[in-house]
Design an enzyme around this catalytic site. Structure first.
Site, PDB file in Angstrom:
ATOM      1  CB  THR A 203     -81.295  20.956 -67.972  1.00 47.72           C
ATOM      2  OG1 THR A 203     -81.053  21.192 -66.596  1.00 47.72           O
ATOM      3  CG2 THR A 203     -81.365  22.266 -68.719  1.00 47.72           C
ATOM      4  N   GLY A 255     -76.495  18.715 -67.534  1.00 52.19           N
ATOM      5  CA  GLY A 255     -75.600  17.992 -66.637  1.00 52.19           C
ATOM      6  C   GLY A 255     -75.066  18.887 -65.543  1.00 52.19           C
ATOM      7  CG  MET A 256     -71.487  18.948 -62.134  1.00 56.44           C
ATOM      8  SD  MET A 256     -72.624  19.090 -60.776  1.00 56.44           S
ATOM      9  CE  MET A 256     -72.732  17.379 -60.294  1.00 56.44           C
TER      10      MET A 256
HETATM   11  C1  SD4 Z   1     -77.681  22.722 -63.584  1.00 56.46           C
HETATM   12  N1  SD4 Z   1     -77.312  21.934 -65.827  1.00 56.46           N
HETATM   13  O1  SD4 Z   1     -78.424  23.418 -62.914  1.00 56.46           O
HETATM   14  C2  SD4 Z   1     -78.262  21.971 -64.758  1.00 56.46           C
HETATM   15  C3  SD4 Z   1     -78.580  20.623 -64.251  1.00 56.46           C
HETATM   16  C4  SD4 Z   1     -79.299  19.775 -65.151  1.00 56.46           C
HETATM   17  O2  SD4 Z   1     -81.286  18.626 -65.049  1.00 56.46           O
HETATM   18  O3  SD4 Z   1     -78.928  19.537 -66.272  1.00 56.46           O
HETATM   19  N2  SD4 Z   1     -80.393  19.348 -64.553  1.00 56.46           N
HETATM   20  O4  SD4 Z   1     -76.490  22.564 -63.314  1.00 56.46           O
END
Ligand code: SD4
Length: 343
Positions: A203, A255-256
């Site tokens: 992201t 991230g997650m």
């Molecule tokens: C999410 N934070 O949709 C985003 C994931 C991410 O690259 O960082 N994707 O949870």
């Protein structure tokens, strides 16, 4: 002499902040003031934070999105305001079909639908967001339209798209041949398993401070690869994927998303900075909040990136492998921050 309680750095399992405080903005001067409270009398005094505007503008973004960050930096150098600069910056990745985690070419959900999420926030504290958008590439720009042209903060799915077309956004198929092939391959043995730093965590969250010292940010993503239909992560959620308070600073997350949302990570970081922490200390504390509550942290990555009103930047993540970009004085640098887990 009265004892003053200042900010205590948190221990791994501890709580970081013991004193309520606030920062008072002085928009037209070169100083902001962190307010520190006397715990016995309740009175507070102001402590100046020196702001040297010659250090501005600055753009930072998550991961090694070199061109996107350079674009934002150049726009800022040419006098664009922070919000327009971050939107122009993240658009580079939204339009990059080789990037499978942002914009067009993003990995689809389990059923083959590419769905994008994004939000933006400006120095006035206004914000806009879109979630589950299937056919529009520049969703950060669309989030800005939601902020400026509607009385709402967030539009979802078809409603967001219909609004976008009325605003002149083009309808596009975001599923590229390559993403389709990768999804078809995944379907042969579907396993919903994020791989740290590799396929699910790119992201783009971007923060900018313009030459006037005003801060804005944007966060845009296609979310977790092969997510459940309708799943929305932290990235478009104000306070989770992004938060800006122009008197204090801003923060972004990658991230997650589920774990970021549970701790309202970006808002937490800005509040920790309001209470006197540096951007670095605040990012570290926000990561500690997650790892101290969640034994599964070894299986997922989260990275935070923050910048305060003085242009100081901090970043921290759970696992090695995350880097961020910083554009300042015409130089665009890739920086590797510290990380929590050292196996
Ligand atoms: C999410 N934070 O949709 C985003 C994931 C991410 O690259 O960082 N994707 O949870």
């Amino acid at each position: 002499m009265k004892r003053r309680k200042f900010i205590e750095k948190a221990a791994l399992s501890g709580v970081g902040i013991t004193v309520g405080a606030s920062v008072v903005g002085c928009k037209d001067t070169n100083q902001n003031t962190t307010q520190e409270q006397d715990t016995e009398t309740g009175s507070s005094e102001k402590k100046a934070m020196n702001i040297d505007k010659t250090k501005f503008p600055i753009a930072v973004c998550t991961w090694a999105f070199t061109s996107a960050n350079a674009k934002a930096g150049e726009e800022l150098a040419q006098g664009k305001d922070a919000l327009d600069a971050v939107i122009a910056g993240v658009a580079v990745e939204e339009e990059n079909i080789k990037n499978t985690t942002v914009g067009k070419g993003g990995a689809p959900d389990r059923e083959g639908n590419v769905t994008l999420d994004a939000c933006v926030m400006n120095p006035e504290g206004d914000c806009g967001a879109v979630v589950c958008v299937e056919n529009i590439t520049n969703v950060a720009a669309l989030a800005k339209k939601v902020m400026e042209e509607t009385p709402h903060v967030m539009l979802a799915g078809e409603g967001a798209e219909e609004f976008g077309y009325r605003q002149g956004f083009e309808k596009e198929n975001l599923l590229t041949e390559d993403s389709k092939k990768a999804w078809e391959e995944w379907k042969k043995s579907p396993e919903y398993k994020p791989i740290i730093n590799i396929e699910n965590h790119d992201t783009i969250g971007m923060l900018a401070i313009d030459k006037d010292g005003d801060i804005a940010g944007a966060c845009t993503t296609s979310g977790l690869s092969y997510k459940m239909k309708g799943r929305v992560g932290d990235s478009p959620i104000i306070g989770s994927g992004l938060f800006i308070d122009n008197e204090i600073g801003g923060a972004v997350a990658t991230g997650m998303g589920e774990e970021v949302m549970k701790t309202v990570g970006s808002f937490l970081i800005v509040e920790l900075m309001r209470n006197g922490m540096s951007p670095q200390e605040a990012c570290e504390e926000a990561i500690r909040r997650i790892v101290s509550k969640n034994e599964r942290y070894k299986d997922f990555q989260i990275a935070y990136l923050a910048m305060n009103k003085a242009g100081e930047v901090g970043s921290y993540c759970i696992h090695e492998g995350f880097t961020y970009m910083k554009y300042q004085d015409g130089e665009n640098t890739n920086v590797k921050p510290g990380f929590f887990y050292h196996p």
